[in-house]
Motif scaffolding. Structure first.
Motif, mmCIF file in Angstrom:
data_model
loop_
_atom_site.group_PDB
_atom_site.id
_atom_site.type_symbol
_atom_site.label_atom_id
_atom_site.label_comp_id
_atom_site.label_asym_id
_atom_site.label_seq_id
_atom_site.Cartn_x
_atom_site.Cartn_y
_atom_site.Cartn_z
ATOM 1 N N LEU B 266 -6.433 29.783 20.421
ATOM 2 C CA LEU B 266 -5.714 29.085 19.349
ATOM 3 C C LEU B 266 -6.590 28.942 18.107
ATOM 4 N N LEU B 267 -7.834 28.525 18.324
ATOM 5 C CA LEU B 267 -8.691 28.263 17.169
ATOM 6 C C LEU B 267 -9.065 29.548 16.458
ATOM 7 N N ILE B 268 -9.254 30.607 17.222
ATOM 8 C CA ILE B 268 -9.625 31.869 16.586
ATOM 9 C C ILE B 268 -8.420 32.474 15.878
ATOM 10 N N TRP B 269 -7.267 32.396 16.527
ATOM 11 C CA TRP B 269 -6.054 32.901 15.887
ATOM 12 C C TRP B 269 -5.804 32.153 14.574
ATOM 13 N N TYR B 270 -5.981 30.830 14.634
ATOM 14 C CA TYR B 270 -5.619 29.996 13.492
ATOM 15 C C TYR B 270 -6.504 30.285 12.285
ATOM 16 N N ALA B 271 -7.827 30.287 12.532
ATOM 17 C CA ALA B 271 -8.732 30.478 11.389
ATOM 18 C C ALA B 271 -8.693 31.914 10.893
#
Lengths: 466, 394
Positions: B266-271
């Motif tokens: 999630l965090l990698i996709w988001y940023a």
């Protein structure tokens, strides 16, 4: 909580409640605090102070709404100042209650029974304090409803991909579930107070709160199932809320914020700070209400100290992993953030954080320290300080961003400090009201873990354990 | 195989160990042919299977550490299985040797020309270099073996001494041991798997690696307790109640795994920063796309929905099914994390995946069985044993 307890939990050499009270003694002790005719002097003194701080809180908020958020020290590059620090601080504190009441329930930790009511109340008050900050941080309080996806003729919607939007849902859900869980547990105790009431008004008020509880066999059966289900529902929330709070930072592209360990790291920190606050309040409650000492025993506090040490080291693990990964990433900006935190102008804050959260809890390796009330009290205060500074470090060390010409120092104003202090006022006001009007120990649950409640044959008790 | 129900000891460990040893040797010999056929594939398969079987030993150590740290009562009756699982760690050490010998074939950071060509990679040479990598691997496995020997020795000493002070002795090892465990396991994850893509990094990766080990050990408990009971070993001592707890913990750590994997994604996709999204982009090409969709569905959605029921957790056949399922998925999890660096275009499964799985598994289970059958299979003098046997889920 259930009246039948497996041998496993009663084999502990030490009873959970000291002084071998009878069922009636439990009712007398706990209800006695609420029923005491004369409100103690210390209570009036304490609520005067916390009430004054609360009034100050509201006055400063009024000034804030009138003037705008320029009254705070927030300034680019530190666009989020103390309000977000305080928000995360209070949400974190609000984690212990549900962890104690739900997760420890599922893990069959019977010692939770003496502190769960207390911790859940603290959770609810902490979340109330927390929710105020994003509300006032929007500046234009009259459009705070924009935070909610309310259909409107302008077809304006919040951004569902925004972590701040998730916050509204996560913290709101958490508050609702925690409150329901707390209230469900309270119902039998409200009924006890109703049945013991000497005055008409008491009977009426506690009677309404008890929602028609009659201690029937069937009611208890439903109650226990409801309690188990609520514990099951609340458990993921313990993890999800602070994970979502962590995404406020971690979804950004800001070095030092954007790192994948943030969700579990924040959850561990939240449990750590929550237990710190429960410890502080439990020790204070033991001082002002000495009979409580037999319930919130030194052994219970010792177990909490172990949880504090464990979660403190989890936080330490995250600090070290982040630091290592900054080196490993080979990314100069990432590295700069961490070097700046440790050795830059805010190094004092970083090392306060590190000492309070990682180094000081190490004293709990010693049983002597874990069972000394003064040591526990001082250490729990340090935990609270350390966790506030953790959020301070995360938020404020953004004072050196990509543009060196905008570098500066964050200067809190009197309104930053006053509003932060005011939130403590609100928290303690609510807590003092709780101590005076609500049974602070779950009487019905405590009775369930007393030795005389143990039934030797437990065939046919099949409910639960999902 | 002969088992004495009075003393809880094997008078004859039977053929299982020998069969496993033979299977293991045959499997490894067959795989050795693979080095000549396709060394590239061999080392890809080797790393997947090595990390898979390593997580069995790591998981066993985790279980024993937590058992002592928490003073758990219910798990006394399965403790010796956990101890035997952790006693496979010396075998993990042996199996690490081919990985260390093949380090140049496995890790692209061993290519000094490539490392010097990129200033970011060049900056990592202080950490990513062969001698330091070997030292670290030796330290990780050495720490695990040391802890497992200490804990096992205390456990056996308990049998003869009616160990009065046993709990505090166990704590003296498991307290500091847990700290050492946390860092060594995380860094093993960083070194053995994350460094395959030397540019990429994720702080949660160590926890992800650990979550797989935790799933492995509880799945292993479910399977072994079932299999042993069929042979009349610990059939009455590991009850439905214990298996229910094992199932709950298996479910818990499956969810914990999903939490780690989702946090990372999630965090990698988001940023959406290129140096980070590369990891997922590499798994979104060719047939990898299919497996990347399969990953969350098979790893979380299905087991979450289908394993939640109390009925399923308390039924030994269903539980064994889900334990096998989650073990296989754990293998696939490692495959999905490791193999795209070896086969960037499409997911390729090789016969060596199977022979190495069987080969290493044979040796690991041989070791497990040898340790398990050597001493009483219950810690018969443990002060909590009776409470563990009487344990009932509420």
């Amino acid at each position: 909580m259930s009246a039948t307890t497996s041998n496993a939990s009663v084999r502990s050499t030490e009873p959970l409640v000291w002084g071998n009270p009878s069922f009636h003694d439990v009712t007398q002790t706990v209800s006695g605090i609420v029923e005491e005719r004369k409100t103690p002097i210390w209570w009036w003194v304490a609520i005067s102070i916390s009430g004054a701080l609360t009034l100050n809180f509201f006055a400063m908020m009024a000034y804030l709404f009138w003037t705008g958020i320029g009254v705070w020290g927030n300034n680019v590059p530190v666009g989020w100042g103390w309000p977000i620090v305080n928000f995360v601080f209070w949400v974190g504190i609000g984690h212990a209650g549900t962890l104690i009441s739900a997760v420890l329930f599922l893990l069959r930790q019977k010692w939770r029974t003496s502190i769960n009511r207390f911790a859940e109340a603290m959770t609810i008050f902490a979340v109330i304090c927390a929710l105020i900050f994003p509300g006032i941080h929007v500046g234009r309080i009259w459009v705070a409803y924009f935070m909610f996806p309310i259909p409107n003729q302008m077809a304006m919607w919040p951004n569902f991909r925004s972590a701040l939007m998730w916050d509204v849902f996560a913290v709101g859900t958490y508050f609702t579930a925690s409150f329901l869980f707390w209230y469900t547990g309270l119902v039998p105790d409200w009924a006890t107070l109703r049945d013991r009431a000497q005055t008409k008004w008491r009977r009426l008020i506690y009677g309404v709160l008890a929602m028609g509880w009659r201690n029937g066999n069937k009611q208890w059966k439903h109650y226990e199932l409801a309690y188990l289900l609520l514990a099951g529902i609340s458990t993921p929330l313990v993890l999800s809320v602070h994970s979502v709070v962590s995404t406020d930072f971690a979804t950004s592209m800001q070095f030092g914020w954007h790192t994948t360990i943030f969700p579990p790291y924040f959850v561990a920190g939240a449990i750590f700070s929550g237990f710190g606050m429960v410890m502080t309040l439990a020790i204070l409650a033991r001082i002002v209400y000495p009979p409580v000492k037999n319930y919130m025993t030194v052994t219970t506090l010792e177990r909490m100290a172990k949880v504090i040490m464990l979660t403190g080291m989890m936080v330490g693990y995250a600090y070290i992993t982040e630091f290592f990964m900054a080196y490993y990433s080979g990314n100069k900006y990432e590295q700069f953030v961490f070097v700046n935190r440790m050795f830059g102008p805010y190094a004092w804050a970083y090392w306060i954080m590190f000492s309070c959260n990682v180094i000081i809890p190490q004293i709990f390796w010693s049983k002597k320290m874990r069972t000394s009330i003064p040591v526990l009290f001082v250490a729990s205060i340090f935990v609270n300080i350390g966790m506030w500074f953790e959020r301070f470090v995360i938020v404020i060390t953004m004072h050196r961003d990509f543009l060196p010409s905008s570098w500066g120092m964050f200067k809190p104003t009197i309104y930053d400090i006053g509003i932060f202090a005011g939130s403590f006022g609100l928290f303690f006001t609510l807590f003092l009201l709780f101590l005076r009007f609500v049974p602070m120990i779950a009487m019905s649950e405590i009775k369930g873990v007393l030795p005389q409640a143990q039934v030797k044959h437990h065939h046919g008790h099949d409910e639960g354990g999902a | 195989m002969q088992f004495n129900q009075e003393t809880y000891t094997f008078t004859d460990p039977g053929r299982f160990g020998k069969i496993m040893l033979i299977v293991g040797i045959i499997g490894l010999l067959l795989s050795a042919v693979g080095i000549a056929v396709d060394a590239h594939q061999f080392f890809a398969s080797y790393l997947v299977n090595f990390t898979f079987w390593a997580t069995l030993g790591i998981g066993g150590l985790f279980f024993v550490l937590v058992h002592h740290m928490t003073g758990a009562v219910w798990s006394v009756s399965v403790r010796r299985i956990g101890e035997a699982a952790m006693a496979t760690l010396p075998m993990v050490g042996l199996l690490a040797i081919p990985m260390l010998l093949g380090v140049n074939q496995i890790f692209s950071w061993t290519d000094s020309a490539m490392m010097h060509a990129d200033p970011i990679l060049e900056a990592k040479l202080g950490y990513l270099n062969v001698p330091f990598f070997i030292i670290r691997t030796v330290v990780y496995i050495g720490v695990w073996i040391l802890l497992s020997i200490l804990l096992r020795r205390l456990s056996l000493a308990q049998d003869s001494s009616w160990g009065e002070n046993a709990p505090s002795r166990f704590l003296r090892v498991s307290g500091p041991g847990t700290i050492a465990f946390a860092f060594t396991v995380s860094f093993a994850g960083f070194d053995w798997i994350m460094s395959l893509q030397p540019l990429w990094y994720s702080t949660i990766f160590g926890l992800w690696f650990f979550s797989g080990a935790a799933v492995t050990i509880y799945a292993f408990f479910a399977i072994t307790s079932h299999a042993l009971a069929k042979k009349g070993v610990l059939a009455k001592e590991i009850t439905q109640e214990h298996r229910h707890d094992i199932a709950k913990l298996l479910f818990t750590f499956m969810v914990f795994w999903a939490y780690m994997a989702l946090s990372q994604y999630l965090l990698i996709w988001y940023a959406n920063m290129p140096e980070e999204t590369a990891f997922f982009k590499d798994r979104w090409v060719g047939t990898w796309t299919f497996w990347s969709v399969f990953y969350p569905v098979a790893g979380f959605v299905l087991p979450f929905v289908l394993m939640m029921s109390r009925h399923i957790k308390r039924n030994r056949w269903f539980l064994t099914f889900w334990a096998v399922y989650l073990l296989l998925f754990h293998w696939f999890d490692l495959y999905w994390n490791i193999v795209p660096t070896f086969h960037p275009d499409n997911a390729i499964f090789s016969w060596m995946d199977l022979t190495l799985f069987v080969g290493m598994g044979g040796l690991m289970l041989w070791r497990f069985w040898a340790v398990f059958t050597r001493h009483p299979v219950l810690p018969v003098t443990d002060p909590n044993l009776q409470d563990s046997l009487d344990f009932v889920n509420q």
